[in-house]
Design a protein around this motif. Structure first.
Motif, PDB file in Angstrom:
ATOM      1  N   ALA A 113     -57.758  45.709 106.437  1.00 11.40           N
ATOM      2  CA  ALA A 113     -57.971  46.478 107.584  1.00 11.40           C
ATOM      3  C   ALA A 113     -56.471  46.792 108.166  1.00 11.40           C
ATOM      4  N   THR A 114     -55.476  46.198 108.123  1.00 17.84           N
ATOM      5  CA  THR A 114     -54.295  46.260 108.571  1.00 17.84           C
ATOM      6  C   THR A 114     -52.920  46.858 107.859  1.00 17.84           C
ATOM      7  N   THR A 115     -53.403  46.787 106.660  1.00 21.78           N
ATOM      8  CA  THR A 115     -52.056  47.179 105.560  1.00 21.78           C
ATOM      9  C   THR A 115     -52.598  48.608 105.001  1.00 21.78           C
ATOM     10  N   VAL A 116     -51.453  48.851 103.886  1.00 24.85           N
ATOM     11  CA  VAL A 116     -51.906  50.113 103.186  1.00 24.85           C
ATOM     12  C   VAL A 116     -53.103  49.840 102.463  1.00 24.85           C
ATOM     13  N   GLU A 117     -53.475  48.903 102.220  1.00 19.45           N
ATOM     14  CA  GLU A 117     -54.632  48.572 101.200  1.00 19.45           C
ATOM     15  C   GLU A 117     -56.125  49.058 101.845  1.00 19.45           C
ATOM     16  N   ARG A 118     -55.767  49.463 103.148  1.00 16.36           N
ATOM     17  CA  ARG A 118     -56.938  49.759 104.012  1.00 16.36           C
ATOM     18  C   ARG A 118     -57.574  51.145 103.099  1.00 16.36           C
ATOM     19  N   LEU A 119     -56.649  51.963 102.570  1.00 16.06           N
ATOM     20  CA  LEU A 119     -57.124  53.233 101.832  1.00 16.06           C
ATOM     21  C   LEU A 119     -57.991  52.901 100.743  1.00 16.06           C
ATOM     22  N   ALA A 141     -62.288  63.773 103.396  1.00 14.84           N
ATOM     23  CA  ALA A 141     -62.382  64.666 102.230  1.00 14.84           C
ATOM     24  C   ALA A 141     -62.034  66.061 103.020  1.00 14.84           C
ATOM     25  N   ALA A 142     -62.702  66.417 103.866  1.00 10.68           N
ATOM     26  CA  ALA A 142     -62.485  67.776 104.631  1.00 10.68           C
ATOM     27  C   ALA A 142     -61.195  67.926 105.461  1.00 10.68           C
ATOM     28  N   VAL A 143     -60.471  66.842 105.765  1.00 10.92           N
ATOM     29  CA  VAL A 143     -59.177  66.978 106.389  1.00 10.92           C
ATOM     30  C   VAL A 143     -58.210  67.012 105.142  1.00 10.92           C
ATOM     31  N   VAL A 144     -58.420  66.416 104.020  1.00 13.63           N
ATOM     32  CA  VAL A 144     -57.498  66.291 102.858  1.00 13.63           C
ATOM     33  C   VAL A 144     -57.609  67.698 102.254  1.00 13.63           C
ATOM     34  N   LEU A 145     -58.606  68.233 102.168  1.00 12.78           N
ATOM     35  CA  LEU A 145     -58.834  69.461 101.408  1.00 12.78           C
ATOM     36  C   LEU A 145     -58.228  70.697 102.447  1.00 12.78           C
ATOM     37  N   ALA A 146     -58.451  70.209 103.896  1.00 16.21           N
ATOM     38  CA  ALA A 146     -57.885  71.378 104.919  1.00 16.21           C
ATOM     39  C   ALA A 146     -56.295  71.342 104.961  1.00 16.21           C
ATOM     40  N   GLU A 168     -63.913  57.134 109.362  1.00 13.72           N
ATOM     41  CA  GLU A 168     -63.853  56.290 107.935  1.00 13.72           C
ATOM     42  C   GLU A 168     -64.593  57.227 106.938  1.00 13.72           C
ATOM     43  N   GLU A 169     -65.694  57.842 107.282  1.00 19.97           N
ATOM     44  CA  GLU A 169     -66.293  58.416 106.100  1.00 19.97           C
ATOM     45  C   GLU A 169     -65.758  59.026 105.327  1.00 19.97           C
ATOM     46  N   PRO A 170     -66.230  59.184 104.176  1.00 24.71           N
ATOM     47  CA  PRO A 170     -65.578  59.913 102.892  1.00 24.71           C
ATOM     48  C   PRO A 170     -65.512  61.344 103.163  1.00 24.71           C
ATOM     49  N   LEU A 171     -66.533  61.938 103.728  1.00 20.96           N
ATOM     50  CA  LEU A 171     -66.703  63.275 103.919  1.00 20.96           C
ATOM     51  C   LEU A 171     -66.070  64.005 104.801  1.00 20.96           C
ATOM     52  N   TRP A 181     -52.339  57.763 109.921  1.00 18.63           N
ATOM     53  CA  TRP A 181     -52.875  56.693 111.052  1.00 18.63           C
ATOM     54  C   TRP A 181     -53.842  56.238 110.469  1.00 18.63           C
ATOM     55  N   GLN A 182     -54.979  57.081 110.283  1.00 16.69           N
ATOM     56  CA  GLN A 182     -56.212  56.356 110.030  1.00 16.69           C
ATOM     57  C   GLN A 182     -56.240  55.105 108.805  1.00 16.69           C
ATOM     58  N   TRP A 183     -55.412  55.341 107.779  1.00 13.79           N
ATOM     59  CA  TRP A 183     -55.103  54.494 106.666  1.00 13.79           C
ATOM     60  C   TRP A 183     -54.150  53.712 106.380  1.00 13.79           C
ATOM     61  N   ASN A 184     -53.265  53.441 107.674  1.00 13.85           N
ATOM     62  CA  ASN A 184     -52.131  52.654 107.728  1.00 13.85           C
ATOM     63  C   ASN A 184     -51.068  53.020 106.603  1.00 13.85           C
ATOM     64  N   LEU A 185     -50.823  54.622 106.569  1.00 15.73           N
ATOM     65  CA  LEU A 185     -49.931  55.082 105.682  1.00 15.73           C
ATOM     66  C   LEU A 185     -48.617  55.491 106.206  1.00 15.73           C
ATOM     67  N   LEU A 186     -48.594  55.432 107.688  1.00 14.09           N
ATOM     68  CA  LEU A 186     -47.404  55.877 108.315  1.00 14.09           C
ATOM     69  C   LEU A 186     -46.344  54.658 108.335  1.00 14.09           C
ATOM     70  N   GLY A 187     -45.191  54.709 107.522  1.00 20.32           N
ATOM     71  CA  GLY A 187     -44.135  53.637 107.212  1.00 20.32           C
ATOM     72  C   GLY A 187     -44.582  52.978 106.311  1.00 20.32           C
ATOM     73  N   TRP A 188     -44.231  51.964 106.268  1.00 22.74           N
ATOM     74  CA  TRP A 188     -44.477  50.845 105.101  1.00 22.74           C
ATOM     75  C   TRP A 188     -45.186  49.484 105.536  1.00 22.74           C
ATOM     76  N   GLN A 189     -46.440  49.637 105.783  1.00 22.15           N
ATOM     77  CA  GLN A 189     -47.288  48.660 106.288  1.00 22.15           C
ATOM     78  C   GLN A 189     -47.805  48.009 105.320  1.00 22.15           C
ATOM     79  N   PHE A 190     -47.086  47.114 104.719  1.00 22.44           N
ATOM     80  CA  PHE A 190     -47.576  46.085 103.592  1.00 22.44           C
ATOM     81  C   PHE A 190     -48.076  44.696 103.998  1.00 22.44           C
ATOM     82  N   GLY A 191     -47.993  44.636 105.218  1.00 21.44           N
ATOM     83  CA  GLY A 191     -48.522  42.994 105.525  1.00 21.44           C
ATOM     84  C   GLY A 191     -47.465  42.058 105.512  1.00 21.44           C
TER      85      GLY A 191
END
Length: 629
Positions: free
Chosen positions: A411-417, A490-495, A484-487, A619-629
């Motif tokens: 929930a709080t680290t990059v593994e949230r992805l 996916a829409a954000v990533v594709l955009a 958090e829903e995949p659709l 921000w949604q998936w803890n990928l801003l910076g190095w959030q490794f726990g």
């Protein structure tokens, strides 16, 4: 890894069954007759075909009943290159998470000795570090045994390539403590860290390192001379250690020995014959390691989201298979796949382990077939009745469609992805039928749903606040928010990808103007802002491409540590944000007098939207910076 889990009703504690001396054990009502010949007939007709079908080099199996080992046999190879056959007496397999049963037994020994209290705050027994008071209720040993402590999950750094890379257990537990993300006792979320913490507590109160404690107080008393909790495996046993294999390689490729940095959760290597001794002890009132009363307590249900579902019995997975109560655990590490199944009502125990990554299919098939033969269906009806509050902190809820993810997740680290890779859509048909995880779940009344093959059950549960869960006989799942829903993602990533690729138009347009200098002259600030916005957008595209490559080809190294390449990849968004910030400032201040056409202005806004969209995703998936726990 989980084996098929089934119905659970309101269950009582287990009492010891006296052991007859005859080799052929008289069958109990509803149980098959267990003889060496009968088990051999089943295993010999099943195991070789499964190994060949699943591309698994070898397997071992042992069966106990009547206070003795009825069957132990190896199949295939423990080491393909050396042509070493699997030997139930000598071949050591890595039993992975079945190790936890030894850790839980050690905890129960210390409870029996009066040194531990299952209901006490675990911090009472810790020195050097403490579990933070994130919630009013403390984490107890009982919560650790039932996987309800509320820790998030983590995988990064839980393996090591060499013994020198394994830190002392206390240091690892202190440095890599997962966040507490829900109150203890609310719902199950399987936790390797929780088991390791419990093992450390045993070491603290006993004054012995965990592996030495297990050796002296569990393995030695049971005569498990061909087993060890120590890594690396001691020299006297190392030559008998089976190898595990990647079944997807051609031919199956050996997997290097991987050290467990949280050793009490999965470090034991054992022979099938030794595991038979451990099973016999549990079926015989804990003989040699626990008193009958303590064994009965350990086998009693300790947690369930609802009494009609599977749950935990002080570390054992508490299930019903074919109408029989089953205490079990499975394990998966390197390429080893293993299962231990006790059927107390039939005085029956099964251990099976396969040494290939596809062994999960082998083990599942062997267990299902074995149960069908020696603990056949009793014809008992599914448990029903009025909805009741479970042992946990949830209450019955109405069926709610949406996307669900396992409660066991980061929930709080990059593994949230990884949540995006493990979500399941749940729908509810007009007739009340639920569709979830590719299966149909049929309403049975009073909030219980039965899977179409009868091998699992499901209930909807409501936790404190807005938490909504799906509880099954096995894992639990939590309803995700729309962000958090995949659709949506996916829409954000594709955009971001589509709009970001349009940034190539900026240098192309600049080159065209140099070749054919027509039209209005663009202000220098505008040109610089356009270049910076285009660069930021292309960096966003590059990051997503790099992230996709990492997730599809390079996740294996994360078990040991965060790869340098991933650390470098995470710098791209920071550079992107810096460039985008400067581009935004230049765009705003240079908008008037830029000399740009309407199309260019619109495109500039589009380009600035690209890093904004990616920033939301990061921000949604803890990928801003190095959030490794």
């Amino acid at each position: 890894m989980r084996l098929p889990s089934l119905i659970i009703g309101v269950l009582l504690g287990v009492t010891a069954i006296p052991a007859p001396s005859a080799a052929a054990v008289r069958s109990q009502p509803g149980c098959g007759r267990v003889t060496a010949a009968a088990v051999a007939g089943y295993a010999d007709s099943t195991m070789p075909q499964r190994l060949s079908r699943d591309r698994v080099p070898g397997a071992v199996m042992s069966v106990v009943s009547g206070g003795r080992t009825q069957f132990a046999r190896g199949y295939g190879f423990a080491d393909v290159a050396r042509h070493t056959p699997m030997d139930p007496q000598r071949s050591l397999v890595r039993i992975a998470s079945i190790t936890k049963l030894f850790t839980w037994a050690a905890v129960m020994q210390q409870v029996e000795a009066g040194r531990l209290d299952l209901n006490a705050d675990v911090n009472r027994y810790l020195t050097g570090f403490r579990v933070p008071a994130t919630f009013p209720a403390p984490v107890t040993l009982g919560a650790l045994l039932s996987h309800t402590a509320g820790f998030e999950d983590r995988v990064i750094g839980t393996g090591a390539r060499t013994a020198g890379d394994v830190p002392p257990l206390a240091d690892e537990l202190a440095a890599a403590m997962p966040a507490r993300v829900r109150p203890p006792g609310e719902i199950t979320a399987y936790s390797n860290y929780g088991a390791a913490l419990a093992g450390y507590v045993v070491a603290q109160v006993s004054g012995e390192p965990w592996d030495r404690y297990v050796q002296r107080h569990l393995l030695d008393p049971l005569g498990m001379a061909h087993s060890t909790a120590t890594e690396p495996v001691p020299p006297a046993l190392a030559g008998d250690l089976a190898r595990s294999y990647d079944s997807d390689a051609e031919p199956p490729a050996p997997i290097p020995f991987t050290f467990d940095t949280l050793s009490p959760d999965g470090a034991i290597s054992a022979s099938a014959a030794d595991m038979a001794k451990f099973m016999t002890a549990h079926l015989d009132g804990g003989r040699g390691i626990l008193s009958p009363d303590t064994t009965a307590l350990m086998h009693a249900r300790s947690f369930g989201a609802d009494p009609r579902l599977g749950g935990y019995a002080h570390g054992f997975m508490d299930r019903v298979m074919n109408g029989h109560r089953v205490l079990m655990h499975d394990g998966s590490w390197e390429g080893f796949q293993s299962a231990l199944v006790l059927v107390p009502g039939c005085d029956l125990g099964l251990f099976v382990s396969a040494n290939g990554t596809n062994g999960v299919d082998t083990v599942s098939a062997v267990v299902d077939g074995f149960m069908g033969r020696f603990a056949p269906p009793t014809g008992a009806a599914d448990p029903t009745g009025a909805p009741v509050a479970g042992v946990g902190g949830t209450s019955p809820a109405v069926a709610q469609p949406g996307f669900y993810a396992p409660t066991r997740r980061a929930a709080t680290t990059v593994e949230r992805l990884t949540t995006l890779l493990g979500e399941f859509r749940l729908t509810v048909a007009g007739d009340g039928t639920v569709h979830f995880k590719g299966r149909t779940w049929i309403p049975q009344g009073d909030g219980v749903y039965r899977r179409d093959d009868g091998k699992d059950h499901l209930m909807f549960r409501s936790g404190p606040g807005s938490a909504r869960y799906v509880a099954t006989d096995g894992p639990a799942y939590e309803l995700l928010g729309s962000a958090e829903e995949p659709l949506v993602n996916a829409a954000v990533v594709l955009a971001v990808l589509g709009l970001g690729l349009s940034a190539v138009a900026v240098p192309l347009a600049a080159g065209w103007r140099r070749l054919r200098p027509r039209g209005p002259v663009l202000a220098a600030r505008w040109r610089v802002s356009r270049a910076l916005a285009a660069t930021a957008a292309l960096l966003a595209v590059a990051f997503l491409v790099g992230l996709t490559v990492t997730l599809t080809t390079g996740t294996g190294d994360f078990l040991y540590a965060v790869p340098t390449s991933f650390r470098v990849l995470l710098t791209l968004p920071l550079v992107m944000l810096a460039l985008a910030a400067v581009a935004l400032a230049g765009t705003v201040t240079g908008w008037r007098g830029s000399g740009a056409r309407v199309a260019s202005r619109i495109h500039q806004v589009v380009l600035l939207a690209v890093p904004a969209g990616l920033t939301w995703f990061l921000w949604q998936w803890n990928l801003l910076g190095w959030q490794f726990g």
